[in-house]
Design a protein around this motif. Structure first.
Motif, PDB file in Angstrom:
ATOM      1  N   TYR A 214       0.850  -1.184   0.000  1.00  0.00           N
ATOM      2  CA  TYR A 214       0.000   0.000   0.000  1.00  0.00           C
ATOM      3  C   TYR A 214       0.894   1.246   0.000  1.00  0.00           C
ATOM      4  O   TYR A 214       1.776   1.372   0.845  1.00  0.00           O
ATOM      5  N   LYS A 215       0.617   2.145  -0.922  1.00  0.00           N
ATOM      6  CA  LYS A 215       1.406   3.372  -1.023  1.00  0.00           C
ATOM      7  C   LYS A 215       0.559   4.636  -0.839  1.00  0.00           C
ATOM      8  O   LYS A 215       1.111   5.720  -0.666  1.00  0.00           O
ATOM      9  N   TYR A 216      -0.760   4.491  -0.894  1.00  0.00           N
ATOM     10  CA  TYR A 216      -1.639   5.658  -0.881  1.00  0.00           C
ATOM     11  C   TYR A 216      -2.776   5.483   0.130  1.00  0.00           C
ATOM     12  O   TYR A 216      -3.190   4.365   0.447  1.00  0.00           O
ATOM     13  N   VAL A 238      -1.461   9.808   6.824  1.00  0.00           N
ATOM     14  CA  VAL A 238      -0.463   9.407   5.819  1.00  0.00           C
ATOM     15  C   VAL A 238       0.957   9.613   6.338  1.00  0.00           C
ATOM     16  O   VAL A 238       1.875   8.834   6.016  1.00  0.00           O
ATOM     17  N   LEU A 243       2.483   7.098   3.861  1.00  0.00           N
ATOM     18  CA  LEU A 243       1.690   6.945   2.644  1.00  0.00           C
ATOM     19  C   LEU A 243       1.588   8.297   1.945  1.00  0.00           C
ATOM     20  O   LEU A 243       1.955   9.324   2.495  1.00  0.00           O
TER      21      LEU A 243
END
Length: 271
Positions: A214-216, A238, A243
């Motif tokens: 997961y990056k976002y 984030v 993120l």
């Protein structure tokens, strides 16, 4: 003119939709709030929107020592414990117990929940078989019960599936989720037994997000809830989990399920 008493039984993550329903109904009504430990995020929102309400102790309500007005339209708000989500089966059992507890005391129930990990799978059939009081829940136009609190502002399961395909591998953040992120994360089933890992909750969450690549995080702005702090809470999330923040296009957002649950619930009462 509506006559009768509607109970709104709600998860704190879906209390914004409940407030939306109350605000968008111009009909005169009395609001009663059952006082318990689960109302801490709701009360400031009721006061912010100048929604008048009468506090009733939950125990007194079920003892029958406090009486709801028997003329006109009344709403009883009953907030549930967010921690129930840590075990879907326990959540399902607990909600069924609470529905049985309020059965016959009110004229209809709006259950501000989704399936929640299938903990509430079959809940409406169970209500029809087990209760005298009619109950409704968040549903799409196809009649399918919404999967969870992300499905609700998208208008139903079909749009949810489209969203997952459009934005795979992201964390979703509604106003209620972002602004209650500590409580929301604590309630998740994935953290059961975390002490055996030797990690803190945040470390374990970061580990799981990295494992899933997961990056976002996707900001889902429903226009409801704590708009004053929504952006900063998304930014805190984030930063907390390393993120990047994206914003969901407004055309994805719908109040369809919120409109439907309230309309159906009111239809249970007498005109």
């Amino acid at each position: 003119m509506t006559n009768g008493t509607l109970a709104m039984i709600a998860c704190p993550i879906l209390e914004d939709e409940m407030i939306y329903s109350i605000l968008n109904d111009p009909e005169d009504k009395r609001i009663y709030l059952l006082k318990n430990k689960n109302t801490s995020t709701l009360v400031p929102k009721l006061e912010y929107h100048n929604i008048d309400y009468i506090n009733i102790d939950e125990k007194d309500f079920f003892k029958g020592t406090v009486r709801i007005a028997d003329d006109g339209y009344s709403i009883v708000i009953w907030m549930m414990d967010l921690g129930l989500h840590s075990d879907p089966k326990h959540l399902g059992d607990a909600i069924r117990d609470e529905l049985a507890r309020i059965d016959g005391i009110v004229d209809g129930v709006a259950l501000y929940y989704g399936l929640c990990g299938n903990g509430l799978l079959g809940i409406i059939d169970w209500c029809k078989e087990s209760l005298k009081t009619p109950v409704t829940i968040f549903k799409g136009s196809d009649g399918k019960i919404c999967d969870d609190c992300i499905c609700v502002p998208l208008g139903g399961s079909d749009n949810y599936l489209k969203l997952v395909r459009r934005y795979p591998g992201v964390m979703y953040l509604t106003p209620a989720m972002a602004c209650s992120q500590d409580d929301f994360l604590s309630s998740q089933e994935m953290f059961q037994g975390i002490e055996m890992t030797g990690m803190t909750r945040d470390e374990y969450m970061k580990f799981m997000l990295d494992l899933a690549d997961y990056k976002y995080a996707l900001k889902i702005d429903t226009g409801m809830g704590d708009q004053e702090h929504f952006q900063e809470e998304c930014e805190r999330f984030v930063k907390r989990f390393d993120l990047q923040l994206k914003r969901l296009e407004p055309e994805w957002i719908s109040t369809e399920t919120a409109d439907r649950i309230y309309s159906e619930a009111k239809s249970f009462l007498k005109d």
